[in-house]
Design a protein around this motif. Structure first.
Motif, PDB file in Angstrom:
ATOM      1  N   GLY A  88     -82.027 -14.219  60.763  1.00  0.00           N
ATOM      2  CA  GLY A  88     -80.598 -14.026  60.550  1.00  0.00           C
ATOM      3  C   GLY A  88     -79.870 -13.638  61.824  1.00  0.00           C
ATOM      4  N   THR A  89     -80.475 -12.765  62.635  1.00  0.00           N
ATOM      5  CA  THR A  89     -79.838 -12.337  63.877  1.00  0.00           C
ATOM      6  C   THR A  89     -79.707 -13.490  64.857  1.00  0.00           C
ATOM      7  OG1 THR A  89     -80.676 -10.085  63.598  1.00  0.00           O
ATOM      8  CG2 THR A  89     -79.982 -10.724  65.799  1.00  0.00           C
ATOM      9  N   TRP A 145     -82.565 -18.530  52.444  1.00  0.00           N
ATOM     10  CA  TRP A 145     -81.276 -18.853  53.056  1.00  0.00           C
ATOM     11  C   TRP A 145     -80.121 -18.158  52.362  1.00  0.00           C
ATOM     12  CZ3 TRP A 145     -81.718 -20.624  57.649  1.00  0.00           C
ATOM     13  CH2 TRP A 145     -82.795 -21.452  57.993  1.00  0.00           C
ATOM     14  N   ALA A 146     -80.317 -17.727  51.120  1.00  0.00           N
ATOM     15  CA  ALA A 146     -79.233 -17.045  50.406  1.00  0.00           C
ATOM     16  C   ALA A 146     -78.868 -15.722  51.068  1.00  0.00           C
ATOM     17  CB  ALA A 146     -79.639 -16.809  48.949  1.00  0.00           C
ATOM     18  N   LEU A 147     -79.783 -15.133  51.824  1.00  0.00           N
ATOM     19  CA  LEU A 147     -79.497 -13.877  52.513  1.00  0.00           C
ATOM     20  C   LEU A 147     -79.083 -14.090  53.963  1.00  0.00           C
ATOM     21  CD1 LEU A 147     -82.363 -11.546  51.211  1.00  0.00           C
ATOM     22  CD2 LEU A 147     -80.163 -12.112  50.187  1.00  0.00           C
ATOM     23  N   ALA A 218     -79.406  -9.553  48.088  1.00  0.00           N
ATOM     24  CA  ALA A 218     -80.711  -9.853  47.496  1.00  0.00           C
ATOM     25  C   ALA A 218     -80.723  -9.541  46.012  1.00  0.00           C
ATOM     26  CB  ALA A 218     -81.800  -9.051  48.218  1.00  0.00           C
ATOM     27  N   LEU A 219     -80.045  -8.484  45.631  1.00  0.00           N
ATOM     28  CA  LEU A 219     -79.969  -8.116  44.220  1.00  0.00           C
ATOM     29  C   LEU A 219     -79.239  -9.178  43.407  1.00  0.00           C
ATOM     30  CD1 LEU A 219     -80.607  -5.746  42.254  1.00  0.00           C
ATOM     31  CD2 LEU A 219     -78.322  -4.876  42.735  1.00  0.00           C
ATOM     32  N   ILE A 220     -78.281  -9.869  44.033  1.00  0.00           N
ATOM     33  CA  ILE A 220     -77.484 -10.867  43.327  1.00  0.00           C
ATOM     34  C   ILE A 220     -78.152 -12.239  43.338  1.00  0.00           C
ATOM     35  CG2 ILE A 220     -75.275 -12.107  43.324  1.00  0.00           C
ATOM     36  CD1 ILE A 220     -73.989  -9.649  44.509  1.00  0.00           C
ATOM     37  N   TYR A 221     -78.667 -12.635  44.499  1.00  0.00           N
ATOM     38  CA  TYR A 221     -79.101 -14.015  44.688  1.00  0.00           C
ATOM     39  C   TYR A 221     -80.596 -14.235  44.466  1.00  0.00           C
ATOM     40  CZ  TYR A 221     -74.572 -14.238  47.054  1.00  0.00           C
ATOM     41  OH  TYR A 221     -73.242 -14.160  47.353  1.00  0.00           O
ATOM     42  N   PRO A 229     -86.393  -8.210  49.997  1.00  0.00           N
ATOM     43  CA  PRO A 229     -86.508  -7.432  51.240  1.00  0.00           C
ATOM     44  C   PRO A 229     -86.970  -6.012  50.947  1.00  0.00           C
ATOM     45  CG  PRO A 229     -84.223  -7.582  50.588  1.00  0.00           C
ATOM     46  CD  PRO A 229     -84.993  -8.442  49.620  1.00  0.00           C
ATOM     47  N   LEU A 230     -87.305  -5.304  51.993  1.00  0.00           N
ATOM     48  CA  LEU A 230     -87.836  -3.953  51.833  1.00  0.00           C
ATOM     49  C   LEU A 230     -86.825  -3.020  51.174  1.00  0.00           C
ATOM     50  CD1 LEU A 230     -90.123  -1.919  52.415  1.00  0.00           C
ATOM     51  CD2 LEU A 230     -89.075  -1.519  54.643  1.00  0.00           C
ATOM     52  N   GLN A 231     -85.550  -3.180  51.492  1.00  0.00           N
ATOM     53  CA  GLN A 231     -84.544  -2.276  50.938  1.00  0.00           C
ATOM     54  C   GLN A 231     -84.418  -2.423  49.424  1.00  0.00           C
ATOM     55  OE1 GLN A 231     -83.367   0.000  52.805  1.00  0.00           O
ATOM     56  NE2 GLN A 231     -84.205  -0.855  54.688  1.00  0.00           N
TER      57      GLN A 231
END
Length: 298
Positions: A88-89, A145-147, A218-221, A229-231
């Motif tokens: 992403g970065t 890719w959603a994130l 991530a919670l949505i998609y 992800p870790l979070q």
């Protein structure tokens, strides 16, 4: 001529004492939770569950960190977060530079209307549901890719980068390069990019931390736990207090699982905080310089 020193009055001393006292209270309010989490992560599960940990580790051991590597969702979540942060970065920084540099050029046709369109997206957006529908129609749901793609570029970062170029890349440098036969692409790759290290460091750190800490998208998609992800794993443990005993090989006793659940919270917070803390010292010098120059209004 000798330098004159102002004598500190009684009211100044009172003000300084009160000021330092208030700042000390704020420091303790911020520092103590960090020290407590760090100490609890190195304490035993029984000490954490019974509330015996206050400042220093009690019954020092690494049981929490050992359990982290045994818990499959945590390991996969950590690797997923690393992928999201790195990939992403790279995409974020690339798009930000490619958008910011042309908009910093005075000879770009339609620069002001294009800049208006970018700024307009900062003030108005379609909202969560239309964004979800767009992601769904593009077939990005339940994919990595959603994130990455929906947050591929932050307009505010682009504005800071654009200002940086306006301040540090003079138009005369471009004219001199053109006289030497350098086209726009060569000028960007051979001159602009080597001079962009400070602002690249700023963007890389901001984007990487954002990707590392994100969980809402991530919670949505995402519904596939292997992509979490870790979070998001951390959220399920902290907020929902859910820990699957089946993923732990030695979790036959219910009491031990509950104690281990409490210990995992603190160990996982420490693990999740380590990568940003390790990355910041390497970009600190460029980060401060890039932020200061990029914040000047051009």
């Amino acid at each position: 001529m000798a330098a004159t020193t102002l004598k500190e009055t009684r009211s100044d001393r009172i003000f300084n004492v009160c000021n330092y006292a208030v700042l000390a209270v704020f420091l303790l309010a911020v520092l103590y939770p960090l020290v407590y989490i760090f100490s609890a992560s190195f304490s035993s599960a029984q000490a954490v569950s019974s509330g015996r940990v206050w400042l220093w580790p009690v019954e020092l051991n690494l049981e929490g960190y050992k359990a982290i590597f045994e818990y499959k969702s945590i390991v996969s979540g950590f690797l997923n977060s690393v992928f999201y942060a790195v990939a992403g970065t790279l995409i974020n920084v690339t798009l930000t530079l490619l958008a910011a540099y042309p908009l910093s050029r005075r000879d770009l046709f339609g620069r002001n209307p294009l800049m208006f369109l970018f700024v307009f997206t900062m003030l108005f957006s379609g909202g969560m549901i239309p964004t979800y529908l767009v992601v769904h129609q593009l077939g990005l749901l339940n994919t990595r890719w959603a994130l990455i793609l929906p947050t591929a570029m932050a307009v505010w970062n682009m504005i800071i980068t654009r200002t940086y170029y306006q301040v540090t890349i003079p138009h005369e440098l471009l004219e001199a390069a053109r006289i030497d036969g350098c086209d726009d692409f060569k000028f960007f790759t051979r001159i602009v990019l080597p001079l962009s290290k400070p602002i690249i460091a700023v963007n890389a750190l901001l984007y990487a931390v954002g990707h590392w800490n994100q969980f809402f998208n991530a919670l949505i998609y995402l519904t596939d736990e292997s992509l979490f992800p870790l979070q998001l794993v951390l959220r399920s443990i902290l907020v929902q207090n859910s820990l699957d005993p089946a993923q732990l090989p030695d979790a036959s006793e219910l009491l031990r699982v509950q104690e281990l659940r409490d210990l995992l919270k603190y160990s996982l917070i420490v693990i999740a905080s380590v990568p940003p803390l390790l990355a910041y010292p390497f970009v600190q010098r460029h980060f401060v310089k890039g932020v200061m120059i990029g914040s000047i209004k051009g």
